[in-house]
Design an enzyme around this catalytic site. Structure first.
Site, PDB file in Angstrom:
ATOM      1  N   HIS A  80       0.820  -1.205   0.000  1.00 51.25           N
ATOM      2  CA  HIS A  80       0.000   0.000   0.000  1.00 51.25           C
ATOM      3  C   HIS A  80       0.865   1.271   0.000  1.00 51.25           C
ATOM      4  O   HIS A  80       1.877   1.322   0.693  1.00 51.25           O
ATOM      5  CB  HIS A  80      -0.870  -0.025   1.265  1.00 51.25           C
ATOM      6  CG  HIS A  80      -2.122   0.767   1.146  1.00 51.25           C
ATOM      7  ND1 HIS A  80      -2.137   2.139   1.185  1.00 51.25           N
ATOM      8  CD2 HIS A  80      -3.410   0.383   0.993  1.00 51.25           C
ATOM      9  CE1 HIS A  80      -3.395   2.549   1.062  1.00 51.25           C
ATOM     10  NE2 HIS A  80      -4.175   1.512   0.950  1.00 51.25           N
ATOM     11  N   PRO A 166      12.980  10.968  10.471  1.00 55.52           N
ATOM     12  CA  PRO A 166      13.778   9.831   9.981  1.00 55.52           C
ATOM     13  C   PRO A 166      13.078   8.472  10.104  1.00 55.52           C
ATOM     14  O   PRO A 166      13.300   7.593   9.265  1.00 55.52           O
ATOM     15  CB  PRO A 166      15.044   9.887  10.842  1.00 55.52           C
ATOM     16  CG  PRO A 166      14.752  10.846  11.958  1.00 55.52           C
ATOM     17  CD  PRO A 166      13.711  11.769  11.454  1.00 55.52           C
ATOM     18  N   GLY A 169       8.444   9.485   9.227  1.00 50.15           N
ATOM     19  CA  GLY A 169       8.051  10.020   7.934  1.00 50.15           C
ATOM     20  C   GLY A 169       7.237  11.293   8.026  1.00 50.15           C
ATOM     21  O   GLY A 169       7.636  12.253   8.697  1.00 50.15           O
TER      22      GLY A 169
END
Lengths: 308, 308
Positions: A80, A166, A169
């Site tokens: 996804h 990091p 996201g």
């Protein structure tokens, strides 16, 4: 004033993390965790909260902190599209709640998530730029593309720092109307067939009103993954019958289907009218609705109906 | 502690009387008139109340007084068997309410109706004699047979005088489990076919569990009138598919169907699982159930869903 909130997390395999996310959203007066499910193939989990605005907001912000601590997107692989640990966070008005209440919730949630060091992009009814209304546009290229350069200029987030976190996201936070997530699995491994069906059923392509669709392979079979954004016009049974007919014309068949998250009673009533040949069927004829209103504790008493 | 009460009146044509009956059951805190419908062919109306025991009892006793004043059984002709103006009055436990609560309600309602000068026969879980458990046995021969002689000895009522009321007849008051009233209309005028299907689908004849059935002509077509007393084992879609298959084998088809009164959400979920090919579908996935519990006023605020 009731709202629904449907946080999507990029974790569909580690049941300890999924249960920790669920626990963070439970036990608040005025907000119920009504459903959640995890999909190991998609490596993704979807939770549904229903309640009044303040406790719903508090619940999802707690969950956002759990996702920040426990989900590492750099180690995430799944079918996804996704940009974050807490990937998507939509607020949806229920009953006669105005849409503006949900836009306000999205802005407040977005600011709070930005303050955690995670860039936030507002989408749909909460979007601040025309190019960000559509969630698919916001997520295009996924985490990897957002991580490839600074988030400045056209890429600047609405809240948070100008670079992806990091491990967590970025997050898309929005306000939108109803969305029924309905997946239809075909007894076929022909992804081209699936893509053709997905392309033609889409509302934007002149297919069925309010339908968004994509085709992916799940366990070696084609899954047409549908988002029904106008379930009043295209309820699940209408989309399914279209796919049954069109798949049959191509020599394939529908094997089974699945509902991710929730749907509205009216969608079940529409299916019952169609398949049972009922000229009339009203929501008031469903006993459980009255029992829920007369004895709320029988519904809210526990989260037993929310099975992960 | 919630109960359902489903009074059936022998009046399906005079809308002024039907509205007067409805009005007598409305506006009580703790009891909602959730549905009612009238059938001119059957010359019969069916109301559904849901609530806590005391306000439900008060509501139906008010309605019993309206029926006594306004319905004259000596002028009643209809397709449906009946013994009284208020013909049948069943109490049904909901959720985890014990059956004994409904037996107690039946006894209290029966005594009060008897005090109005109307003989009362207790049936099913409230029956005082084995031969009166089955409502069909209690009503056999209808008003006319009860009126043909004194109600003494084996014919003596449980409450009230030993003779039918001259205009209101008698009333069957009971406590029972769930019952979904589901009528299936065939595109056929062959009553023998209908009677054969009704005979074979009956649970007592080795057909489908908990199904009671009779066939009548409605508007020149065969109607198979079903009572589903174990909708957990035989939900409407299962009975309908049986009739579709068996009617087709005899060259007939199902034209349409109708639901009289209420059903349980689980029956809709079962139909959706079957027809939508959903491997799993839980009641907790229905948003409206949670909304009803979190904001009861949206359901109970008015009787707008109860359309006669």
């Amino acid at each position: 004033m009731l709202v629904q909130c449907v946080p999507n997390f990029s974790e569909g395999r580690d049941s300890a993390v999924i249960e920790e996310l669920a626990a963070s959203m439970r036990g608040r007066r005025g907000a119920a965790l009504v459903d959640y499910s995890a999909d190991p193939e998609h490596h993704r989990s979807v939770f549904t909260l229903v309640g009044t605005p303040e406790p719903v907001l508090a619940a999802v912000l707690d969950a956002a902190r759990v996702a920040l601590a426990r989900v590492d997107l750099t180690r995430h692989q799944g079918a996804h599209p996704r940009i974050g640990a807490l990937d998507v966070l939509p607020f949806v008005p229920l009953a006669d709640c105005p849409s503006a209440v949900c836009v306000d919730l999205a802005l407040r949630a977005g600011r709070a998530i930005g303050d955690l060091g995670i860039p936030v992009f507002l989408y749909e009814d909460a979007a601040t730029r025309p190019g960000r209304r559509n969630l698919a546009d916001v997520r295009r290229g996924g985490f990897e593309q957002l991580a490839a350069g600074p988030l400045t200029g056209e890429r600047a987030p609405d809240f948070g720092p100008p670079a992806v976190h990091p491990t967590a996201g970025a997050t898309a936070v929005g306000a939108r109307g109803p969305l029924t997530a309905f997946n239809v699995l075909l007894d076929s491994a022909d992804l081209d067939l699936g893509r053709d069906l997905a392309r033609r059923i889409r509302g934007a392509a002149g297919g069925l009103p309010g339908v968004k669709a994509l085709a992916i392979l799940v366990g070696g079979r084609v899954q047409v993954s549908l988002n029904l954004t106008r379930p009043d016009l295209t309820p699940p049974h209408a989309a399914l019958e279209w796919l049954r007919r069109e798949a049959a014309a191509r020599g394939a068949a529908v094997a089974e289907s699945e509902l991710i998250g929730t749907l509205r009673l009216e969608e079940l009533l529409a299916a019952a009218r169609e398949y049972l040949g009922l000229g009339e069927l009203r929501r008031g004829q469903v006993l459980d609705l009255w029992a829920a209103a007369l004895a709320p504790a029988t519904v809210l008493g526990s989260d037993e109906d929310a099975e992960g």
